[in-house]
Design a protein around this motif. Sequence first.
Motif: not given
Lengths: 233, 402
Positions: A74, A93, A49, A81-82, B307-308, B311-319, B395-396, A87, A78, A54, B399
């Motif tokens: 943040d 998921h 993480n 990460r993008r 979890s969704e 996931l969005l955050k892990a995929l690079g969505a900022p807050a 996010a951690a 992941f 992000a 994360l 997930l």
Amino acid sequence: MIELDRISRGFQVGDQLVQALREVSLAINAGEFVSIMGPSGSGKSTLLNLLGLLDRPNSGIYRLDGADVTGLDDAAAATVRREKIGFVFQFFHLVPRLTAAGNVALPLLLAGMAPSERKAKVARLLADVGLSARAEHLPSQLSGGQLQRIAIARAMSMNPALLLADEPTGNLDRATGREVLALLEDLNRRGTTLILVTHDQEIGARAKRHIAMEDGRVVGDTHPSPAGGGEMP
Amino acid sequence: MTLADTVSLAWGSLAHQPRRTLLIALAMSIGVGAVVVLTALGEGSRRYVLEQFASLGTHLLIVLPGRAETTGASPGVLSGQTTRDLTLADADAVTRLRGVARAAPLNVGVAQVSRGGLSREAVLLGSTADMLEIRHMRLGQGRYLPAGPSDQATPVCVLGESIRAELFGAGNALGEWVRIGDRRFRVIGILATQGQQMGFNTDETVAIPVAAAQQLFNTESLFRILVEARSRAAVPAVKESVLALLKARHDGEADVTVITQDAVLATFDRILTALTLAVAGIAAISLGVAGVLIMNVMLVSVAQRRSEIGLLKALGAPAASVRRLFLAEAGLIAVLGAVGGLILGLAASFVLGRLYPALPIAPPLWAMAAAVATALVAALLFAWLPARRAAKLDAALALARR
Ligand SMILES: Nc1ncnc2c1ncn2[C@@H]1O[C@H](COP(=O)(O)OP(=O)(O)O)[C@@H](O)[C@H]1O
Ligand SMILES: [Mg+2]
């Protein structure tokens, strides 16, 4: 590509501080295939993480591609990460209401890619994991192995330099697990840095470098093949 | 993430839970619909009242003795002096003013009207021939009061329809004699029935020449002078000249008040507009309630979709993107609810319009716009907390499936 310098991470549980990582220092080069193994609760997921931005360490410095990313806000985290990190999770998921193609497209959509461009890219990604025929299927209509392959296609959609997989085969039978691992190895051969957390000795052994963890510390770091590049700090 | 993608992603999640989405949208619809219907009713009554007034003649001015307004001299000074009465001569002078189409003096009293053994109490209006036109009354039979000098106490009368019916029944009334107070009057006309008008039911009145009324009531003074200006535009000028004329006639004392229909109209307009606004405000409260519902449902939704979100955050969505996604969901529900509410409100207004054809029911555009805007703002405001909670999610942790 990755440099960790005395990274510590603790969690406050009630009035007790659980130390998940204790001064972990680590260097991983671009293109490596690293497995992380260790007993449950030894800090593997916490480490992953942190590597994936994360989570943040309580102390220590994390450099990614030479840049200090420890204190990114943040929005900046992000973006990293993008653009740089993919992941893969034990529980896949996938968003249940989106089709396979819709799930694969998510990172592209978050990056603001135009729909037409997105469509072509998603088709290519699904072909890469051998699931073109399943593009319009919902996750509930697919098997575990198929779900994980879609998750891998999704993780690779932005061509990240770093792929983090936390027990990607943990929810699959042995044969399917091997298929998924083969797919990940293939991506690594094409240049993606792969860091894989696993419980499975056989799968862990396929990595070129093995990191062993115990109680929040790195207790072993071996390079069975001379091709590996990492050095013990 | 582009706006189109945000909206389509939000729409997908709403469409995935159609019953939940429709229920909240319905709550919003009821709020919007209530605002639309209630303002339609309020606006309808306002227009109805204004039309009623307009039917009395918007060129009308009413002169009454004494000063109602206390601008200038204080009321104490006035009451210390003898306030001059309005007289028939005043009324005649007003009639001759420029811009005045016609004017009629008015005395009002209550008197016993009888014929043979039948008798009843009636409102007695002492006036002149011009009264018929000024008050937009219609004759059923015969003639109205005779034209001619206003100080002639000709013993004739014009009966309201109810009075005629009670005293004469099916028999002929025209040309017959009735007794009013201690005098006898010949019936020369019957008013057509037209019901309530500015506080009087004309069906219950009896009109006689103003001079006769003054003799009956034993007074020299008038209750009112009703003045009709030649046009609506002439009303202010006529008001000024009436005031000036009567001031001159009353030895320089400004001791009368002139009320114009416009002023009365404006007052009613204000009162009814305020009423409509108040009703709309009360209806808008239901939009707040719908907002609370949205907040509740979205808080549950954020908890269910941890979890969704992770996931969005892990995929690079900022807050900020996550927050926008949830606000978009609330916004879409509000749009859905607003459209439903407009349809609901317009349909209900249509039905009400059919049920009460006298009321000009039409939901005002401003109310519809305000209802939609309030629905949107309420939805976004109440969705702010859940959206913020989603944006701040770890996010951690989300997930990890702990
Ligand atoms: N968010 C958290 N809150 C509290 N404790 C945590 C949290 N995340 C991890 N831990 C604790 O940190 C330790 C390491 O956890 P983890 O990294 O998940 O281990 P592993 O993945 O190796 O099984 C464990 O003791 C775990 O209970
Ligand atoms: Mg773990």
